[in-house]
Design an enzyme around this catalytic site. Structure first.
Site, PDB file in Angstrom:
ATOM      1  N   LYS A  94      46.454  32.371  39.227  1.00  0.00           N
ATOM      2  CA  LYS A  94      46.241  33.501  38.315  1.00  0.00           C
ATOM      3  C   LYS A  94      45.662  32.970  37.004  1.00  0.00           C
ATOM      4  O   LYS A  94      46.085  31.910  36.516  1.00  0.00           O
ATOM      5  CB  LYS A  94      47.592  34.196  38.045  1.00  0.00           C
ATOM      6  N   SER A  95      44.709  33.670  36.438  1.00  0.00           N
ATOM      7  CA  SER A  95      44.153  33.246  35.151  1.00  0.00           C
ATOM      8  C   SER A  95      45.291  33.055  34.169  1.00  0.00           C
ATOM      9  O   SER A  95      46.157  33.928  34.035  1.00  0.00           O
ATOM     10  CB  SER A  95      43.212  34.315  34.592  1.00  0.00           C
ATOM     11  N   SER A  97      45.043  47.309  35.666  1.00  0.00           N
ATOM     12  CA  SER A  97      44.982  46.917  34.268  1.00  0.00           C
ATOM     13  C   SER A  97      46.225  46.057  34.025  1.00  0.00           C
ATOM     14  O   SER A  97      47.177  46.474  33.362  1.00  0.00           O
ATOM     15  CB  SER A  97      44.966  48.133  33.343  1.00  0.00           C
ATOM     16  N   LEU A 157      46.598  40.425  32.099  1.00  0.00           N
ATOM     17  CA  LEU A 157      46.729  38.955  32.107  1.00  0.00           C
ATOM     18  C   LEU A 157      48.177  38.451  32.110  1.00  0.00           C
ATOM     19  O   LEU A 157      48.527  37.515  31.377  1.00  0.00           O
ATOM     20  CB  LEU A 157      45.956  38.402  30.886  1.00  0.00           C
ATOM     21  N   CYS A 192      37.490  39.107  32.280  1.00  0.00           N
ATOM     22  CA  CYS A 192      38.668  39.968  32.364  1.00  0.00           C
ATOM     23  C   CYS A 192      38.364  41.323  31.729  1.00  0.00           C
ATOM     24  O   CYS A 192      37.963  41.397  30.575  1.00  0.00           O
ATOM     25  CB  CYS A 192      39.881  39.348  31.672  1.00  0.00           C
ATOM     26  N   ILE A 232      31.986  38.519  42.267  1.00  0.00           N
ATOM     27  CA  ILE A 232      32.159  39.141  40.958  1.00  0.00           C
ATOM     28  C   ILE A 232      33.640  39.426  40.678  1.00  0.00           C
ATOM     29  O   ILE A 232      34.430  39.523  41.607  1.00  0.00           O
ATOM     30  CB  ILE A 232      31.402  40.504  40.884  1.00  0.00           C
ATOM     31  N   GLY A 286      34.701  40.089  46.255  1.00  0.00           N
ATOM     32  CA  GLY A 286      34.467  41.531  46.097  1.00  0.00           C
ATOM     33  C   GLY A 286      34.285  42.224  47.428  1.00  0.00           C
ATOM     34  O   GLY A 286      33.261  42.063  48.084  1.00  0.00           O
ATOM     35  N   GLY A 339      40.848  39.387  47.326  1.00  0.00           N
ATOM     36  CA  GLY A 339      41.775  39.898  46.320  1.00  0.00           C
ATOM     37  C   GLY A 339      42.560  41.092  46.844  1.00  0.00           C
ATOM     38  O   GLY A 339      43.670  40.963  47.355  1.00  0.00           O
TER      39      GLY A 339
HETATM   40  O1  RRO Z   1      44.993  40.463  34.440  1.00  0.00           O
HETATM   41  C1  RRO Z   1      44.099  41.324  34.504  1.00  0.00           C
HETATM   42  O2  RRO Z   1      44.206  42.441  33.991  1.00  0.00           O
HETATM   43  C2  RRO Z   1      42.830  41.050  35.194  1.00  0.00           C
HETATM   44  C3  RRO Z   1      42.077  39.918  34.986  1.00  0.00           C
HETATM   45 BR1  RRO Z   1      42.632  38.508  33.892  1.00  0.00          BR
HETATM   46  C4  RRO Z   1      40.805  39.776  35.623  1.00  0.00           C
HETATM   47  O3  RRO Z   1      40.066  38.792  35.466  1.00  0.00           O
HETATM   48  N1  RRO Z   1      40.398  40.780  36.430  1.00  0.00           N
HETATM   49  C5  RRO Z   1      41.149  41.882  36.638  1.00  0.00           C
HETATM   50  O4  RRO Z   1      40.702  42.764  37.388  1.00  0.00           O
HETATM   51  N2  RRO Z   1      42.355  42.006  36.009  1.00  0.00           N
END
Ligand code: RRO
Length: 313
Positions: free
Chosen positions: A47-48, A72, A75, A130, A194, A251, A273
């Site tokens: 996860k980012s 939404s 992060l 993001c 993407i 995607g 995803g």
């Molecule tokens: O955590 C998010 O809301 C989120 C991120 Br960081 C992202 O890169 N893409 C996304 O769809 N949600």
């Protein structure tokens, strides 16, 4: 019968399967990452993360329907120190991609430096896309000058890892040309395209309300309905990028044929995803089997036989 080879190579990083998870999909916690380690996915993407842990947005913040998803999340993550500690403690032959998404450029430099000190991370996927924590700011990947200056600084660091960037979807030729022109100036190993389509809205007609709560119900759209945009971005980037830069497609993957299509457009590997969240960890076995079956039918014995071979009519 010849064995079908779905191994791949992302700029020198070898993957035993070209199918991996997308950042954000069940890859935030120790349990989720341990499940991925045991699965048949070809690599692990985390996860980012940010420097400090984040709880993310209020719930409900994710919703899926038959052909798509909206999120939404904001992060939510356990902070980079958790991911580095966890990863440095495991034994695996899967390549590890650490996704980072600092809230500022300075935070990203710090995250890259921390990632460089890890022994297990093979690549850093810098999230420039993001869609959910903006507060009047533009998605970084849409600010071309900022991306150029950012990358200049990133490649001044003493990088020990492969560096890749995760891009938002672009909707015209010129944007893709311009972004490719910038990327080509740097020793970038791969791009992932993407991320989710920003600013989508899904509503409940019976309740006459939005289905997620943060950002007035708006969020990033993923799943089957974004596949065409992913393919378009992959195909165009593959014609404009330096040939040594690999593309990871992301995607709208929910079948073996979807994977085939991404690769045909120029991807060397794919990320899953929405379908992974829907189906769980067994998705990697199913997709692998479906891809192999389809390649058998097509008489392709390696994905190298058809990467980027889409006919341009
Ligand atoms: O955590 C998010 O809301 C989120 C991120 Br960081 C992202 O890169 N893409 C996304 O769809 N949600």
């Amino acid at each position: 019968m010849k064995k079908i080879d779905i191994t791949t190579n992302i700029n020198g990083i070898r993957l035993y399967s070209c199918i991996m998870n997308a950042s954000g999909a069940l890859c935030s916690t120790e349990k989720e990452l341990s499940n991925l380690l045991k699965s048949s996915s070809g690599a692990i993407v985390t996860k980012s993360c940010t420097d400090k842990p984040r709880k993310g947005n209020i719930k409900p913040r994710y919703f899926e329907w038959d052909i798509g998803s909206i999120n939404s999340m904001g992060l939510p993550n356990l902070g980079i120190d958790f991911y580095i500690n966890f990863l440095d403690g495991i034994t695996t032959n899967k390549p590890i991609f650490l996704s980072i998404s600092g809230l500022s450029l300075e935070e990203n430099y710090l995250l890259i430096q921390k990632a460089n000190s890890s022994t297990k991370i093979n690549a850093i996927e810098i999230n420039l896309s993001c869609p959910n924590i903006l507060k009047k700011k533009e998605i970084l990947g849409y600010e071309f000058d900022t991306v150029y200056n950012f990358l200049k600084n990133v490649f001044r660091l003493n990088n020990k890892k492969h560096i890749g960037i995760k891009l938002p979807p672009y909707f015209n030729d010129n944007d893709i040309r311009n972004m490719a022109f910038i990327i080509n100036k740097f020793p970038i190993s791969f791009i992932t395209c993407i991320n989710s389509l920003p600013n989508g809205l899904f509503i409940n007609s019976i309740k006459e309300s939005t289905v997620i709560y943060p950002n007035k119900g708006f969020g990033g759209i993923g799943g089957t309905i974004i596949k065409s945009f992913a393919l378009a971005n992959i195909f165009k980037f593959s014609s404009f990028l330096r040939k040594d830069i690999s593309i990871i497609g992301c995607g709208g993957i929910s079948s073996g044929i979807d994977i085939f299509d991404h690769i045909l457009c120029g991807a060397s590997a794919v990320q899953v995803g929405t379908q992974f969240i829907k189906e769980g960890i067994s998705v990697f076995d199913r997709l692998k089997n479906e891809l192999i079956l389809f390649l058998k039918k097509k008489k392709y014995y390696s994905i190298n036989n058809f990467i980027g071979n889409l006919n341009k009519n």
